[in-house]
Design a protein around this motif. Sequence first.
Motif, PDB file in Angstrom:
ATOM      1  N   LEU A  50       0.854  -1.176   0.000  1.00  0.00           N
ATOM      2  CA  LEU A  50       0.000   0.000   0.000  1.00  0.00           C
ATOM      3  C   LEU A  50       0.898   1.236   0.000  1.00  0.00           C
ATOM      4  CD1 LEU A  50      -2.888   1.167   0.354  1.00  0.00           C
ATOM      5  CD2 LEU A  50      -2.532   1.052   2.788  1.00  0.00           C
ATOM      6  N   ALA A  51       0.666   2.124  -0.941  1.00  0.00           N
ATOM      7  CA  ALA A  51       1.489   3.328  -1.038  1.00  0.00           C
ATOM      8  C   ALA A  51       0.643   4.540  -0.695  1.00  0.00           C
ATOM      9  CB  ALA A  51       2.040   3.474  -2.459  1.00  0.00           C
ATOM     10  N   GLY A  52       1.204   5.432   0.139  1.00  0.00           N
ATOM     11  CA  GLY A  52       0.528   6.679   0.466  1.00  0.00           C
ATOM     12  C   GLY A  52       1.482   7.824   0.181  1.00  0.00           C
ATOM     13  N   LEU A  53       0.982   8.856  -0.494  1.00  0.00           N
ATOM     14  CA  LEU A  53       1.866   9.939  -0.916  1.00  0.00           C
ATOM     15  C   LEU A  53       1.398  11.278  -0.412  1.00  0.00           C
ATOM     16  CD1 LEU A  53       2.360   8.253  -3.898  1.00  0.00           C
ATOM     17  CD2 LEU A  53       3.511  10.375  -4.102  1.00  0.00           C
ATOM     18  N   TYR A  54       2.349  12.075   0.002  1.00  0.00           N
ATOM     19  CA  TYR A  54       2.037  13.458   0.328  1.00  0.00           C
ATOM     20  C   TYR A  54       2.960  14.332  -0.509  1.00  0.00           C
ATOM     21  CZ  TYR A  54      -0.674  12.070   4.391  1.00  0.00           C
ATOM     22  OH  TYR A  54      -1.619  11.532   5.215  1.00  0.00           O
TER      23      TYR A  54
ATOM     24  N   MET B  71       5.603  16.692   8.698  1.00  0.00           N
ATOM     25  CA  MET B  71       5.013  18.036   8.612  1.00  0.00           C
ATOM     26  C   MET B  71       4.384  18.375   9.939  1.00  0.00           C
ATOM     27  SD  MET B  71       3.215  18.099   4.973  1.00  0.00           S
ATOM     28  CE  MET B  71       3.336  16.356   4.752  1.00  0.00           C
ATOM     29  N   LYS B  72       4.351  19.619  10.248  1.00  0.00           N
ATOM     30  CA  LYS B  72       3.732  20.025  11.526  1.00  0.00           C
ATOM     31  C   LYS B  72       2.231  19.857  11.423  1.00  0.00           C
ATOM     32  CE  LYS B  72       5.456  24.163  12.065  1.00  0.00           C
ATOM     33  NZ  LYS B  72       6.760  24.737  11.716  1.00  0.00           N
ATOM     34  N   GLU B  73       1.633  19.562  12.533  1.00  0.00           N
ATOM     35  CA  GLU B  73       0.181  19.432  12.599  1.00  0.00           C
ATOM     36  C   GLU B  73      -0.442  20.796  12.367  1.00  0.00           C
ATOM     37  OE1 GLU B  73      -1.857  16.618  14.419  1.00  0.00           O
ATOM     38  OE2 GLU B  73      -3.335  17.676  13.220  1.00  0.00           O
TER      39      GLU B  73
ATOM     40  N   ALA C 158      -1.593  10.315   8.440  1.00  0.00           N
ATOM     41  CA  ALA C 158      -1.914  11.738   8.537  1.00  0.00           C
ATOM     42  C   ALA C 158      -0.625  12.498   8.304  1.00  0.00           C
ATOM     43  CB  ALA C 158      -2.480  12.081   9.919  1.00  0.00           C
ATOM     44  N   PRO C 159      -0.676  13.660   7.714  1.00  0.00           N
ATOM     45  CA  PRO C 159       0.568  14.390   7.439  1.00  0.00           C
ATOM     46  C   PRO C 159       1.339  14.750   8.701  1.00  0.00           C
ATOM     47  CG  PRO C 159      -1.348  15.591   6.611  1.00  0.00           C
ATOM     48  CD  PRO C 159      -1.863  14.356   7.213  1.00  0.00           C
ATOM     49  N   ALA C 160       0.656  14.795   9.845  1.00  0.00           N
ATOM     50  CA  ALA C 160       1.343  15.202  11.059  1.00  0.00           C
ATOM     51  C   ALA C 160       2.171  14.086  11.667  1.00  0.00           C
ATOM     52  CB  ALA C 160       0.326  15.680  12.084  1.00  0.00           C
TER      53      ALA C 160
END
Lengths: 217, 487
Positions: free
Chosen positions: A37-41, B1-3, B132-134
């Motif tokens: 499973l790949a998740g990208l930001y 990344m910061k929350e 989650a980005p945080a």
Amino acid sequence: MGSEPGGCALRRFSCELGPLGRPDGSAAFLQGDTSVLAGLYGPAEVKVSKELYDKATVEVMLKPKVGLPGVFEKNREQLIRKTCEAVILGALHPRTSISIVLQVISDAGALLACCLNAACMGLMDAGLPMKSLFCGVTCALDATGAITLDPTAKQEKEARAVLTFAISSVERQVLMCTTKGTCSVEELQQCIAAAQRASGAIFHFYRDSVRRKYSKT
Amino acid sequence: MKETPLSNCERRFLLRAIEERKVRDRDTPPPGQAPSHGSAGGVRASPHLSPSRRAPARVVTLLSALQRLDGRQSYDYRNVRISFGADYGCCIVELGRTRVLGQVSCELVSPKLNRATEGILFFNLELSPMAAPAFEPGRQPELLVKLNRLLERCLRNSKCIDTESLCVVAGVKVWQIRVDLHLLNHDGNIIDAASIAAIVALCHFRRPDVSVQGEEVTLYTPEERDPVPLSIHHMPICVSFAFFQQGTYLLVDPSEREERVMDGLLVIAMNKHREICTIQSSGGIMLLKDQVLRCSKITGVKVAEITELIQKALENDRKVRKEGGKFGFAESIPNQKISAFKMERAPVDTNDVEEQAEEIITKADPPSDVIAKPIIRMPGTAQIGEGLENSWGDFEESEREEEEEGNSDDATTSGGQKMETEEINIVSKTKKDDDTIILSDSEEEEVVILEPEETHKKTRTHTTAKQENSSSKKAFNKKRKKKRATH
């Protein structure tokens, strides 16, 4: 259909585009019983220490299912990162970061190739600009020199050499190559040729799955 | 990344949505006095509601469905979906959009010293950076510690797994069962999803069979003997309640947005026999006894539903495996889903790869000649190959010419020629000597020796000599380097 010589067939492929809601892009890729499973930001905020003034910083994190990530995962992360950097048009997003998180859901052979495929589909889902698509193909050479594409875990263990290639969609160029075991120069070239053939089927699969997803818009 | 902290207007919007619900709910008897409410907070339209400036809007909202932001009622749970992987002990649980992957593995280890006859249970919940980005890798937020501790209390301290049955040889070898949970997507209520994933994975897991005969212990591989399931007494499942407005209003199974604006959280872990395994209240809200009782009643109902779902899922998987059908994550993706695509086994034609490979090899450049063996000049110095022509000489020539031009204010062209003769003399004298620098005497000018103890002499010499000296010193050093390099 087991009539191909030397068992040259890719296992059953499945993929799901965008299964997760939080990441900018996500993809689940399944090859037989191997699934990643790949998740990208991205493009997103980058730490000042990792900032590059002229292009995006690509980060790859490979998470194993059991235990903490070790040297094996770090090695794989570097290989995947180099492949992605070669393909992503980072110059369009300077001073940003593109983070790719790969989670191993199950490992039944050809894990690195599955990670590469999941990463590429994730990049497509996130809509990041790329020079070309890429796919991962694994070849296993047994004692007699017969090539097996997309080997299972058992075939990998019994093989004399296991080679993984990342093939680009433009003219089927080789982006990355990693081998384990011994093989001759001829065998290496044969494996590359076989991998290039197989990549055709994989790119066809990418195209069909993306076409299906956008067929109703 | 910061929350990213919640913006004020978003916070106001979320609280207002909840406030709207609460105002409508005021029609129903207040929480402490009424008996059970069932699973839906019912609301009746009443003309005796307190007037508010939102009166016209309230009429509209009374008519529309009374829902949370995602369309649920106050006591509604999101959909739980359980899918199993190809190997035993692997499962993915989706609670709405919150997704948790669980994997159980086992290993034979020596037991803890104070518990020689009991197996070891190890739980590890990881917040994946993709959830989650945080969530950053390597940084352990407080949330993670809190969740891990809660999970341990819920599953280990409640003794849901029989650890005595994990003992192989008392005091020597026991099974260590390790449960790894990975949060894949964070849409609120991690603890519920994680507890469901943990218990499902534990129920699904099969450990290798072991037989002990006297002193001999035999461990069978899965091929030799079927692996055996773990012995599980009961299935504790956590249910979370989010409280708003100083504990007067609650929502079951908060989503991520609701979690961000809640005042406090109450987590109750219960099994289907209505035994509370763990209860934890956090956030600093003060709850009344009847609120807690009400929550536990709701928990009883929810846990019964979820346990039934789990049993059904496990039964389905067991049946499919027994009948030899296809199982695994690939099967759990529904065929009709438009974002999913499946391809059957694809044959690849590799008949003429050998010819293609031959072609490529013959067309390629032949490998370069083998490098010559190293020539050993003296101990510690060797030479491989010839190397390139040293072009530093040209560089020095041109620089010297530049310096000569620079010195033209006090030295004429004859001075320049003088320098050259000096240097030639320098070269001839200092080929062998590295330490003492002896400059030859020229008739015209006082030549200064380049040694540190004689610097005071230098200052008293002619100024022109000094200038020339500095340039000659530079050129001299370069000449020295060049001579050294060619050796």
